[in-house]
Design an enzyme around this catalytic site. Sequence first.
Site, PDB file in Angstrom:
ATOM      1  N   THR A 155       0.840  -1.248  -0.089  1.00  0.00           N
ATOM      2  CA  THR A 155      -0.121   0.144   0.096  1.00  0.00           C
ATOM      3  C   THR A 155       0.880   1.254  -0.162  1.00  0.00           C
ATOM      4  OG1 THR A 155      -0.094   0.341   2.527  1.00  0.00           O
ATOM      5  CG2 THR A 155      -1.586  -1.365   1.302  1.00  0.00           C
ATOM      6  N   CYS A 156       0.268   2.390  -0.277  1.00  0.00           N
ATOM      7  CA  CYS A 156       1.022   3.735  -0.103  1.00  0.00           C
ATOM      8  C   CYS A 156       0.198   4.309   0.990  1.00  0.00           C
ATOM      9  CB  CYS A 156       0.864   4.445  -1.485  1.00  0.00           C
ATOM     10  SG  CYS A 156      -0.800   4.921  -2.052  1.00  0.00           S
ATOM     11  N   THR A 157       0.231   3.693   2.017  1.00  0.00           N
ATOM     12  CA  THR A 157      -0.445   4.372   3.319  1.00  0.00           C
ATOM     13  C   THR A 157       0.169   3.701   4.225  1.00  0.00           C
ATOM     14  OG1 THR A 157      -2.353   4.903   4.673  1.00  0.00           O
ATOM     15  CG2 THR A 157      -2.312   2.646   3.651  1.00  0.00           C
TER      16      THR A 157
END
Length: 118
Positions: free
Chosen positions: A16-18
Site C-alpha cells: 500500500t501507499c499508506t
Amino acid sequence: MAVQLLKPGGVLVYSTCTITLAENEEQVAWALRTFPCLQLQHQEPHVGGEGMMGAGLSLEQLKQLQRFDPSVVRSQNTDMDSLRDARIEDMVWLANKDCIGFFIAKFIKCKSTQEKDP
C-alpha cells in the site's frame, strides 16, 4: 481472491501507499488468519522499518514487514556533489525523502488447504 489462484510455492505481495494500521498490519493479520496456507517471508532489499504493533502480529512477523513513514526521516542537507561518495543508505534516504508512506508484506503459499470463507 488471489490466494486461491496461487499454486503452492507461489508468492503474493501486498503493498500500500499508506501508513495506517487498518490498511496494513490488520490486513496482514486477517490474511494469515483466513488463509492458513500463507506464511510471511523476509524481503530483500529491506528499506523500510518493521511493522507496527497493534494488529496481533508477533514480533517475528513484524520484522518481516516493511513500513516507511517519511515523517520520521531526519532533515538532511545534501548537495549534488556529495552524492558521488554517498553510502547506499544515504541514497535510499534521498530517494524516499519526498515520497508518501509505503507498506509491503510478502507471503508464500505453503500448501494447498481449504481456506476459511472471508
